[in-house]
Structures are given as structure tokens and as C-alpha cells.
Motif scaffolding. Structure first.
Motif, mmCIF file in Angstrom:
data_model
loop_
_atom_site.group_PDB
_atom_site.id
_atom_site.type_symbol
_atom_site.label_atom_id
_atom_site.label_comp_id
_atom_site.label_asym_id
_atom_site.label_seq_id
_atom_site.Cartn_x
_atom_site.Cartn_y
_atom_site.Cartn_z
ATOM 1 N N GLN A 170 0.879 -1.170 0.181
ATOM 2 C CA GLN A 170 0.089 -0.047 0.019
ATOM 3 C C GLN A 170 0.896 1.176 0.056
ATOM 4 N N PRO A 171 0.407 2.351 -0.828
ATOM 5 C CA PRO A 171 1.289 3.434 -0.825
ATOM 6 C C PRO A 171 1.021 4.362 0.439
ATOM 7 N N ARG A 172 1.597 5.468 0.445
ATOM 8 C CA ARG A 172 1.456 6.265 1.641
ATOM 9 C C ARG A 172 0.033 6.751 1.792
ATOM 10 N N PRO A 173 -0.501 7.334 2.717
ATOM 11 C CA PRO A 173 -1.887 7.868 2.862
ATOM 12 C C PRO A 173 -1.952 9.039 1.906
ATOM 13 N N SER A 174 -2.846 9.474 1.421
ATOM 14 C CA SER A 174 -3.074 10.485 0.419
ATOM 15 C C SER A 174 -3.978 11.563 1.103
ATOM 16 N N ALA A 175 -4.119 12.778 1.010
ATOM 17 C CA ALA A 175 -4.931 13.536 1.408
ATOM 18 C C ALA A 175 -6.159 13.761 0.342
ATOM 19 N N VAL A 176 -5.546 13.649 -0.768
ATOM 20 C CA VAL A 176 -6.718 13.640 -1.877
ATOM 21 C C VAL A 176 -7.305 12.284 -2.444
ATOM 22 N N SER A 177 -7.186 11.377 -1.870
ATOM 23 C CA SER A 177 -7.579 10.075 -2.083
ATOM 24 C C SER A 177 -7.182 9.483 -3.379
ATOM 25 N N TYR A 178 -5.901 9.897 -3.730
ATOM 26 C CA TYR A 178 -4.888 9.659 -4.880
ATOM 27 C C TYR A 178 -5.901 10.028 -6.093
#
Lengths: 573, 336
Positions: free
Chosen positions: B67-75
Motif C-alpha cells: 500500500q502506498p502512503r496515505p493521500s490527503a486527496v484520495s489519490y
């Protein structure tokens, strides 16, 4: 802090040091030399442009004429950009079908790009058509940098050239300087380094956004566009306006360590080189190096402080089972890490660039204090293209004046006496800056429509407000971006702050150039205060710091400083 | 006037050169010499269709993928952006803690290597915090903003609170009396009094989405009081930790729970990838019907081969490209 991190910072500084002299030498030839470089390729383009514009290098302007040309040209720039944004839905190259930009946002953006600020209240991907990005915004990246360079050249000429036969020294011609800066400097460098950036993965196409189905079956829209051509001039011209919302943290703007290194170098190169150019103009390159020295010391101190602050674990996350050995990674990219993020942040705010590869809003309080302080010192830590040199020269005059007061002699710089009229203009320059920042910040902090835009409460909210107006007035354009400035109040006040911070400060600079151009040069005597050694560099650094501290220390205490101490004791907001 | 006409001519020329000629030159050379890079470094899946960009993170939720890093913009690659949370913002700690709850494991002791999550559920069901009952009510009182954030997080949450408000006119009337400034309160305004009441009505429970299968085979989701699950582990991990400060837990790599600046960071640190290795290897072993130990070794090899450091490995922390690694695993083991 790691050895690796230090190595990267040191490597960048050494490369910068290495390019300062050759680039400075090149710029001296372009703007001051009897003959320009590249007679075959670039010189014909220059001649052709000069002829079409009806301008001639022999057509010397007084400081007032120079100022009028600059103001007229900038006013046209604002109007044209405003019009293109408002009409983008009627214009071609809009594959996403984006509608017209709202009036207050269009005003803010037009001013922002004209003044070399490139504050972006909008998000590029979802607001601006390709045509707007290219024809409305991209050219400002060249001319606003060129205009800054021109003003710096005028001041340097006023300080270094001698009056002849009772006539004041010549100051040059705005259009000629602007054309030369683009033809010889910004454009060729942009093409060369633009290609290097594109080779590393920065996109440069005119396709519509690509719809893909991801590995898990979810859809994703990959944005496209001519990002590469904007990316390189964004740094080289210390503009900072990103093609994408996330700016240089976006992988399509800054895909790896090499592009990051190059982008930082491009930000610093021209401002650093100009100090050498100035030294050459003054006839003694040590004059330039002593200014470079002051900038370098302030720069390295800034990087050190930011790097140290960001490496430490965030106290607000204490007690959670978290490995923070890589530092405060919120808002940072893994491929840059803490060292390169601190380095970029210091470079982008010490100059008037404002591009970001990490989010300053999510820095620790002390880490965020570094970019904020850099802005508040007036962006003289290398500074913007041109703006850095004229900014530091104002501080040089102030230092010379203070030194003169201390020893009780009429202050002089490069053999020219500094008198009441010049000092009044210097003080105007020094005072306009905090006046705009602090008045607007105070207004925003006490008005409901000001604070409703904040993303963070407590002292960090005040930091966001202070940062926004400082960034606007200093024509930087980076942000504590949690603040939503796309409202009527913020768009309008920040637009005004940018205009004031650009032109109310450029005009006194041009005036000083005009006053100094008339002065005779007296030979240096035994009582002359030398301005080309470590003593002067030290004095210059203290004057920059003291002026900045006297003006902004109280405000900074209420923002980042108090936040740091509260956060260290576990207080969250 | 003289300046005006000269300025207009200059403007026209500059626009022509730097807005048309200059980008087109870069475009032409870029498209010819570096077509792959200039067009977004697109990667293609096993079926030859584009699956994404090597440079842009995409969401991965299944166990078999890193899993990638968390994204504040939902990728959302077309709307890049960060969280912009200040380091001392309460919401940052809450987000980090909520991500940690379901994944944290014991570092030592009798349960070494096992997840903490079941213990959080058991602790939660006792409904005691710092010696007082009504844990959920205490949570909502102490962290108003988190309680409100829960109501706003999903439309179904808001609906649930609206339903509660309609059934409790006395409480909402009292709230309006206490808060005369708010004319038309919305669901989020009632968050605290809602949780106060919920906590007393359903001690040891928390409202969460539960899936039901209807008679005609469709799956519908509804908010109901539950006793265990990720919602509880996420929201109450920080409180659990306060009461279990001496529990020895594995440190989770920071980049796993800290959101990137662009929201599209394509990399994770090698540490982060190795932290996820057990889960990923176990899932592929199951899909490909192979031995878990062998699969683990192979996946680890893939990771180490793909691990790079910036500047061609000269400096910086080692990292892996999430999409490239996942694509390779998919090619190797097949699967849906």
C-alpha cells in the motif's frame, strides 16, 4: 540528521559556489559588456526584437522614464492576463472544458503572476485551461523575472557608474534590458534545462487527461499537459507557480533526486550569480563576494535550522508506536526526505521563488519558522531574480549608513556619498514591507471572514495568516497552504499586498538609482569604511537580522514560537 | 503613449516566443527524444492496457498489494494536494492514531507479533476509561472535533444522527437552548449529545457500517451499534494507548501513516515495504497456492531488487516504487 543529508546540502552549496562566477561573468557580458555573447544565434534575435519594438540601447532613460515604462508594461500584463482568464471558455486549448475564472480570483492571479509572486489561490489542474496556463500565465514567468533583473541592474548602474560632464550616469533602457534578459539568459537556459527535466519524467505534452483502470480495478485520471516548459522557468525566474496544485512535490513536476537538485540550483543560480555581476560592475569582484558571503551565511544557517527541526520527532505524536527516524514526513515526499525538503524550503523562501517540494504548513513550528523568517528578512538570502540583489543593496546602503553614524563620517558606498534623500527612499523601502504585512494580517486575524479560511487553530492559525501576507508582499508565493485564500477577502487583500510589495518597493529603488547616478565618485581615503571584507559582511548580516527582528519578532512570537513551546508540552490545537 | 505602443509590441513578441515557440520546441524535442517520460511514464498491465503512471501513486487496499502512503486527496491524480495539517493540529494525531490502531502489533511479551486490535475491542467492550464508565461519551466530550468529524465523514453517519435527533426532540431542544447562536443546527452540531446518549443506550458499542444480504442477494450497508471492528480500533486506539502506555508495541514506519505533500507519492520507504511484507506474502501464497515461506522469500527479493535511493543509490533513504513492485508481483503470481 544524517551524514547523507549533510552531504546533499553541502554538494548543492558547492555546486552553487562553482556556478556563481561563470554565470555572473556571463550576465556581466550580456548586460554591461561591449559585446554580447553568441553573435551567431542569439544576437540576431535580440536585434530583430529591438527593431520591432522600436527600442535602442543608445536610448538611455532617466529613472522616472524607466519607472514609467516598467509600470505601463506591468499594467498591461495584469489586464491581459485578467482578460484571458475571464474568457478562457471561449478560447481554444481547453480540452477539459473549464469555465471562466471568477473575477476576484482572476484579479488575484493576474497580479500574482505579474508581480513574480505566483501565489495560486486556485488549483492548476481544475481551474486553468492549457491556453490560460501558456498564454495567460507562462510568459509572466519570463517578463516578471526580467523586470526584476532590470530594476536590479538600474540600481547597480546608479551605484557604480560615474556621471560625466555634469550629466548623471546612464541607467539603461527598460525594454532593452528586458529583451536581453529573456534572449540571452532565461530562454536558452530554460530550453537546455527544460530538456534535462523532461528526460527525467516531467511531462510535456498537449494530450487530454488519461483515464486508466488501476491494478485493483479502480479508475484513475492521470493529468497531462505542457508542465516541463513551465517547470524550468518557474525555478529559473524564481516565480514558483506550479503547473499542478502540489507544485514541486508533484511527481510530474519533480520526479526524482536529480530533478530536485537541479530545481534548487536553478532557483539560486541567477540571484547568486548577480552578486558577482555586481562586483564586476563595481570594478572589484570582492564587493560582490562580500555580499555573496552574507547571503551564504544566512542561507546555511537557515538550512541547518530547518533540517534540525524537521529531523526531530513531532512531539504531538508522542506515545504512539511510530518510527519517526526519517523525521517529520507529513507533507513531504519519500524521494526527497527531510534534508532535501529543508533545503528546498530554505532556497525557495530565501529567494522570491515560492515553489515548494514539501508542505511548509505541516513543518514543525520551528521548521516552519525558517521559511517564514526568510520571507520576513525581505528575501535577501540570495533573493529573487533581480529582487534579491536590489533588496540586499538596500540593506548595504543601510549598513553603510549605520557604520557612518557610528564613526561620525558621511557614509559613502563605492565612493559615492549617501545623503538624506537616498536614506529617505531606503527607509520607505524598508517600512512599506512590514506596514503592508502587519496591517493586513491584523485585519485578517480579527475579522470573521479572515479567520474562517484557516485550516489550523491556535497559534498555527496566526502563522498561516502571517505567512500568507508575508509571502504575498515579498512576492514569494509559497504558502502555509492550509489557508483557503480563494475568497473575496483574501483574493482582494492579497492582490493589493502583492501590488504594494512589488511596485511600492521598486519605485524607491529606481529613485535611489536616479539619485546616486548624479553623484561624483570620491577616491577612497584612509577613513573610508571598506565594504569588501568579512567585517562588512558581518555588519551586513547583523543589519539584515536586526531590521527583520525589530519589525517582526513580536508577531513571530505569537505564532510559531509559542506554538513550539506549547507543542513541546503536549498541547494540541 | 510612446511606452504604451512599445510595450504592446513587446508583449505580443514575448507571448509569441515564450508561450508558443518555447513550449513547442520543448514539446517537439521531448516527444521525439523522450516520448515515454514526456507522456507521463505510463505503465502497462499484463493485458497490455495502461494501469497508471510509474510516478503517480494509486490506491491499493487488497492484502496482496503493497500500500502506498496515505493521500490527503484520495489519490485523485487530477487534484493533487496535501493535508496541510499543522504539526500540532489535533486532527493530525487523530489521523495517525486511527491508522495505527488496526495494524499495530506487539513487540514482545506473550503475544509477540500478534495484532493489538482484538485487545482494543475487548477493552472497549468493558466501557471503562480512567475509572469511569461511558467511554464513547468521554471520547466525544474530550474531542468534540473528532466526534463532529465522524458525523461528517460519511453521508450515512449524518443520516443516522439525523434519525437520532428526530427521535430525541428533548435533547435537541435543550442543545438549541444552550447554543442560542446556531439557528439551524445540522447533524454535526449534535455530535456530542448524540454520542453521550448513544454511549448510555449502547454501552461498549459504537455505530459502524454493517453489511447485510437482502433476500434478493444484494448487499446493503447500514449503520448499527457494533462491539468490534476497525472503526473501534481506529477511533479508540489513542485512548487505549493512554491506559496501556507500558505495552511494548512495534514501531510503525512513519511514512506509512504520514500523508505525502502531493498526495501522489509513488514511493514508500523500504522499511515500510518490509513492514507490509508478511501480509503481502501471505496473501499471494494463498492466491497462488504456494508455500508461505517460499513466497515471502521471493517477494522480499522483489522488494530488494526494486529498492533504490535517490541519485542512483548514492545518498538518501532506500525506497521502493509501489506500483512497479505490485505490477511485478501481479505478473509473477497472476490473480485477479
Amino acid at each position: 540528521m544524517t551524514f547523507n543529508g549533510w552531504l546533499q546540502i553541502l554538494a548543492l552549496f558547492l555546486v552553487l559556489l562553482a556556478v556563481t562566477k561563470p554565470l555572473g561573468q556571463y550576465m556581466f557580458r550580456v548586460f554591461e559588456g561591449a559585446e554580447r555573447p553568441s553573435r551567431r544565434v542569439l544576437a540576431p534575435i535580440e536585434r530583430w526584437l529591438l527593431r520591432l519594438c522600436g527600442a535602442s540601447p543608445s536610448d538611455e532613460q532617466s529613472w522616472i522614464e524607466y519607472a514609467v515604462s516598467l509600470l505601463i508594461f506591468s499594467a498591461i500584463g495584469v489586464l491581459v492576463t485578467y482578460a484571458i482568464q475571464r474568457l478562457q471558455h471561449h478560447l481554444p486549448f481547453n480540452p477539459q472544458g473549464l469555465g471562466p475564472v471568477a473575477p476576484d480570483l482572476a484579479f488575484n492571479t493576474a497580479v500574482s503572476f505579474t508581480t513574480n509572486t505566483n501565489w495560486q489561490s486556485y488549483s492548476g489542474e481544475t481551474t486553468m485551461s492549457y491556453l490560460t496556463q501558456m498564454a495567460g500565465l507562462a510568459w509572466h514567468n519570463f517578463v516578471s523575472a526580467g523586470a526584476g533583473l532590470a530594476v536590479a541592474l538600474v540600481l547597480a548602474r546608479g551605484l557604480t557608474r560615474r556621471p560625466s560632464e555634469g550629466r548623471p550616469a546612464q541607467l539603461g533602457n527598460f525594454i532593452v534590458d528586458l529583451i536581453r534578459s529573456i534572449v540571452y539568459l532565461l530562454l536558452p537556459f530554460s530550453i537546455v534545462f527544460g530538456l534535462v527535466l523532461i528526460s527525467q519524467g516531467i511531462i510535456q505534452n498537449l494530450s487530454a487527461y488519461l483515464h486508466v483502470t488501476g491494478l485493483e480495478g479502480a479508475g484513475q485520471i492521470i493529468p497531462m499537459g505542457p508542465a516541463g516548459s513551465q517547470e524550468v522557468i518557474k525555478e529559473l525566474g524564481t516565480n514558483g507557480g506550479g503547473f499542478f496544485n502540489a507544485n514541486s512535490s508533484h511527481p510530474f513536476e519533480n520526479p526524482n533526486g536529480l530533478t530536485n537538485f537541479l530545481e534548487i540550483l536553478l532557483i539560486l543560480a541567477i540571484p547568486a550569480g548577480l552578486t558577482y555581476t555586481f562586483g564586476r560592475m563595481a570594478g572589484k569582484s570582492r564587493q560582490g563576494w562580500s555580499i555573496f558571503g552574507a547571503m551564504a551565511v544566512l542561507f546555511l544557517c537557515g538550512v541547518l535550522a530547518a533540517y534540525a527541526a524537521e529531523t526531530r520527532p513531532n512531539p504531538a505524536l508522542a506515545g504512539l508506536p511510530l518510527d519517526q527516524s526519517a523525521g517529520n514526513l507529513e507533507g513531504k515526499e519519500v524521494r526527497f526526505g527531510v534534508a532535501n525538503s529543508a533545503l528546498f524550503a530554505t532556497a525557495t523562501t530565501g529567494t522570491s521563488c515560492g515553489a515548494v517540494n514539501s508542505m511548509h504548513d505541516s513543518f514543525t513550528p520551528l521548521g516552519g519558522l525558517v521559511p517564514l523568517t526568510n520571507l520576513k528578512l525581505g528575501e535577501v538570502v540570495f533573493g529573487g531574480v533581480g529582487a534579491g540583489l536590489y533588496g540586499i543593496l538596500i540593506f548595504v546602503l543601510l549598513s553603510v549608513f549605520i557604520a557612518g553614524l557610528m564613526v561620525g563620517r558621511t557614509p559613502e558606498y563605492l565612493g559615492k556619498k549617501i545623503e538624506g534623500r537616498e536614506m529617505k527612499a531606503v527607509m520607505l523601502y524598508v517600512l512599506v514591507f512590514p506596514l503592508i504585512i502587519l496591517s493586513f494580517s491584523a485585519w485578517a486575524a480579527v475579522s470573521p471572514y479572515g479567520v474562517s479560511s484557516l485550516n489550523n487553530a491556535g497559534p498555527h492559525g496566526l502563522s498561516e495568516i502571517l505567512y500568507a501576507f508575508t509571502s504575498a508582499t515579498a512576492n514569494n508565493g509559497s504558502a502555509f497552504a492550509g489557508l483557503n485564500t480563494n475568497t473575496h477577502f483574501w483574493n482582494t487583500t492579497m492582490g493589493l499586498a502583492m501590488l504594494g510589495g512589488r511596485f511600492l518597493m521598486m519605485v524607491p529603488v529606481l529613485a535611489i538609482a536616479g539619485f546616486m547616478a548624479k553623484k561624483r565618485v570620491a577616491p577612497a581615503g584612509p577613513g573610508t569604511f571598506p565594504t569588501d571584507g568579512p567585517l562588512f559582511t558581518g555588519l551586513l548580516i547583523s543589519v539584515v537580522l536586526i531590521v527583520g527582528a525589530l519589525t517582526f519578532f513580536p508577531a513571530l512570537c505569537l505564532g510559531p514560537v509559542v506554538e513550539h513551546f506549547l507543542a513541546a508540552h503536549g498541547r494540541l490545537f | 503613449m510612446k511606452y504604451l505602443s512599445k510595450s504592446l509590441v513587446l508583449l505580443g513578441l514575448v507571448v509569441g516566443i515564450v508561450c508558443i515557440a518555447y513550449p513547442l520546441v520543448l514539446w517537439a524535442i521531448g516527444q521525439t527524444v523522450f516520448p515515454e517520460q514526456a507522456n507521463g511514464s505510463i505503465l502497462y498491465g499484463p493485458d497490455g492496457k495502461p494501469v497508471g503512471s510509474r510516478l503517480i501513486a494509486q490506491p491499493f487496499t487488497k492484502d496482496e498489494y503493497f500500500q502506498p502512503r496515505p493521500s490527503a486527496v484520495s489519490y485523485a491524480a487530477e487534484a493533487s494536494g496535501p493535508s496541510n495539517l499543522g504539526s500540532s493540529n489535533y486532527a493530525l494525531r487523530a489521523r495517525v492514531a486511527s491508522m495505527l490502531g488496526p495494524i499495530v502489533k506487539y513487540q514482545s511479551g506473550p503475544k509477540v507479533g500478534q495484532p493489538v486490535a482484538p485487545d482494543i475491542d475487548l477493552w472497549f467492550q468493558k466501557d471503562q476509561y480512567q475509572g469511569s464508565p461511558h467511554l464513547v461519551a468521554q471520547w466525544a466530550d474530550a474531542h468534540n472535533s473528532l466526534a463532529q468529524a465522524w458525523v461528517k465523514a460519511d453521508a450515512s453517519h449524518g443520516k443516522y444522527v439525523d434519525g437520532w435527533a428526530a427521535a430525541h426532540p428533548n435533547e435537541t431542544a435543550q442543545w438549541s437552548k444552550d447554543n442560542p447562536g446556531t439557528d439551524k443546527p445540522v447533524a454535526a452540531d449534535f455530535a456530542v449529545i448524540f454520542f453521550d446518549d448513544f454511549s448510555k443506550t449502547y454501552p461498549g458499542q459504537f455505530p459502524a457500517a454493517v453489511e447485510h444480504r437482502t433476500a434478493d442477494g444484494k448487499t446493503v450497508s447500514a449503520i448499527e451499534p457494533v462491539r468490534e471492528g476497525t472503526d473501534i480500533q481506529s477511533n479508540f486506539f489513542d485512548m487505549w494507548r493512554q491506559e496501556h502506555a507500558d505495552a511494548d508495541l512495534q514501531d510503525v514506519p512513519g511514512d506509512m501513516v504520514m500523508a505525502s505533500g502531493s498526495g501522489l507519492d509513488p514511493h514508500i520507504t523500504l522499511k515500510n515495504a518490509l513492514f507490509q511484507l508478511d501480509r503481502v506474502a501471505a496473501a499471494w501464497a494463498k492466491i497462488a497456492n504456494r508455500k508461505e515461506a517460499d513466497t515471502r522469500k521471493e517477494v522480499e527479493e522483489v522488494l530488494l531488487q526494486n529498492a533504490t535511493a535517490p541519485f542512483g543509490g548514492l545518498v538518501g533513504e532506500k525506497m521502493v516504487n509501489v506500483l512497479e513492485v505490485n505490477l511485478e508481483l501481479r505478473r509473477r503470481y497472476g490473480g485477479a
